[in-house]
Scaffold this active site. Structure first.
Site, PDB file in Angstrom:
ATOM      1  N   ASP A   1     101.045 -59.974  69.933  1.00 15.74           N
ATOM      2  CA  ASP A   1     100.575 -60.596  68.699  1.00 15.74           C
ATOM      3  C   ASP A   1     100.346 -59.572  67.587  1.00 15.74           C
ATOM      4  O   ASP A   1     100.554 -59.865  66.409  1.00 15.74           O
ATOM      5  CB  ASP A   1      99.287 -61.369  68.956  1.00 15.74           C
ATOM      6  CG  ASP A   1      99.545 -62.729  69.604  1.00 15.74           C
ATOM      7  OD1 ASP A   1     100.723 -63.151  69.648  1.00 15.74           O
ATOM      8  OD2 ASP A   1      98.581 -63.366  70.059  1.00 15.74           O
TER       9      ASP A   1
ATOM     10  N   ARG B   1     102.062 -57.704  62.212  1.00 18.70           N
ATOM     11  CA  ARG B   1     102.620 -56.663  61.345  1.00 18.70           C
ATOM     12  C   ARG B   1     103.917 -57.143  60.701  1.00 18.70           C
ATOM     13  O   ARG B   1     104.174 -56.927  59.515  1.00 18.70           O
ATOM     14  CB  ARG B   1     102.844 -55.387  62.165  1.00 18.70           C
ATOM     15  CG  ARG B   1     103.440 -54.232  61.408  1.00 18.70           C
ATOM     16  CD  ARG B   1     103.273 -52.938  62.177  1.00 18.70           C
ATOM     17  NE  ARG B   1     103.842 -53.000  63.514  1.00 18.70           N
ATOM     18  CZ  ARG B   1     105.109 -52.707  63.796  1.00 18.70           C
ATOM     19  NH1 ARG B   1     105.938 -52.357  62.825  1.00 18.70           N
ATOM     20  NH2 ARG B   1     105.551 -52.749  65.038  1.00 18.70           N
TER      21      ARG B   1
END
Length: 297
Positions: A72, A77
């Site tokens: 995740d 990002r």
């Protein structure tokens, strides 16, 4: 016309590098062009990409999607790049829980086939816009998919915060921090802080105090069109604004953080059109023994 995909990889694990080479090889072999980020290219084999791009608003511009190999954190990002370009992000979970991922590792081959064939489901997930101010000075303008948190900057200190909803004060308390979460983020940091799990179809804002020293410190669920504000006591200590664990901003005493639902959702790819309930049970390994289902007429 060449079809482009931006490949974002958690390069800190050796196993992921081999997986990235395998995935990129299949995509390139299918006639697609694979982009990778300049910061990741040195760790990847040259066979993993067709072109190297700088991180920023143009990284995913013109691509079909952003394909993420990692957990995740890696997806969050990559989400910023995908949101800038208005393209979907497809996470293949190579980490632990991977709640945001659209496919798990055991479905890697199927996920790559789906990308090549353009055969997948896309959900729109609510995001939040976040603005921090000190008086008339804007300190930060940012966004979040999971949550924005205002937290104490020093471990040994207590953060004094006033919570405001739609221009009306609700409560003041000392705490470790206050989280404003989306439904998507309700299974992440807000869940760990004691907040409720909210189905993604419910468009709402969650307010979750963290370790608050107050009798009234329950999680709150606000309407989508509410405006939430968190004010740091001007006589108290400095704080930190953190969005999705990716973007951090210092908040001096007296700062004010305003949070509202964004008009720009994030598009998340899912391999199968499965229900959130099934994902919740599977990811958290919830006990459902004894369930018999509805009685047929």
């Amino acid at each position: 016309m060449t079809r482009d995909v931006l490949l974002v990889v958690h390069t800190g694990r050796q196993y992921n590098l081999g997986t990235a080479e395998k995935v990129a090889g299949r995509l390139i072999g299918a006639g697609m062009r694979v982009r990778v980020l300049a910061e990741e290219a040195p760790q990847l084999s040259p066979a993993c990409y067709s072109v190297v791009v700088a991180p920023g608003p143009l990284a995913a511009e013109g691509t079909e999607l952003v394909l993420v190999l990692g957990g995740d954190g890696t997806l969050l990002r990559a989400a910023e790049l995908a949101r800038m370009a208005g393209v979907p992000v497809f996470g293949v979970n190579l980490g632990r829980v991977g709640f945001l991922a659209g496919a798990d590792f055991d479905a890697l081959d199927e996920a790559v086939d789906a990308v090549v064939e353009g055969r997948y489901h896309v959900d729109e997930r609510m995001t939040i816009d976040v603005t921090a101010r000190l008086g008339n000075q804007v300190l930060a303008t940012t966004w979040a998919l999971n949550e924005a948190s205002v937290e104490k900057s020093s471990r040994e200190r207590i953060l004094d915060v006033v919570v405001e909803v739609d221009g009306h004060p609700v409560s003041t308390f000392g705490c470790d921090g206050v989280l404003c979460s989306t439904p998507t983020g309700s299974t992440a940091y807000a869940f760990s802080a004691g907040g409720p799990v909210v189905w993604p179809q419910v468009e709402a804002l969650l307010v979750v105090p963290s370790n608050a020293h107050a009798l009234f410190a329950r999680p709150l669920v606000l309407a989508r069109d509410s405006v939430l504000a968190l004010e740091v006591d001007h006589n108290g200590h400095d704080a930190v604004l953190c969005c999705d664990g990716q973007r951090h901003f210092d908040l001096p005493a007296g700062a004010r953080v305003e949070v509202l639902a964004s008009e720009n959702p994030l598009r998340l790819v899912r391999l199968h059109d499965t229900s959130f309930t099934d994902r919740l049970v599977r990811k958290f390994e919830l006990p459902v023994q004894g369930w018999r289902g509805p009685v047929s007429e």
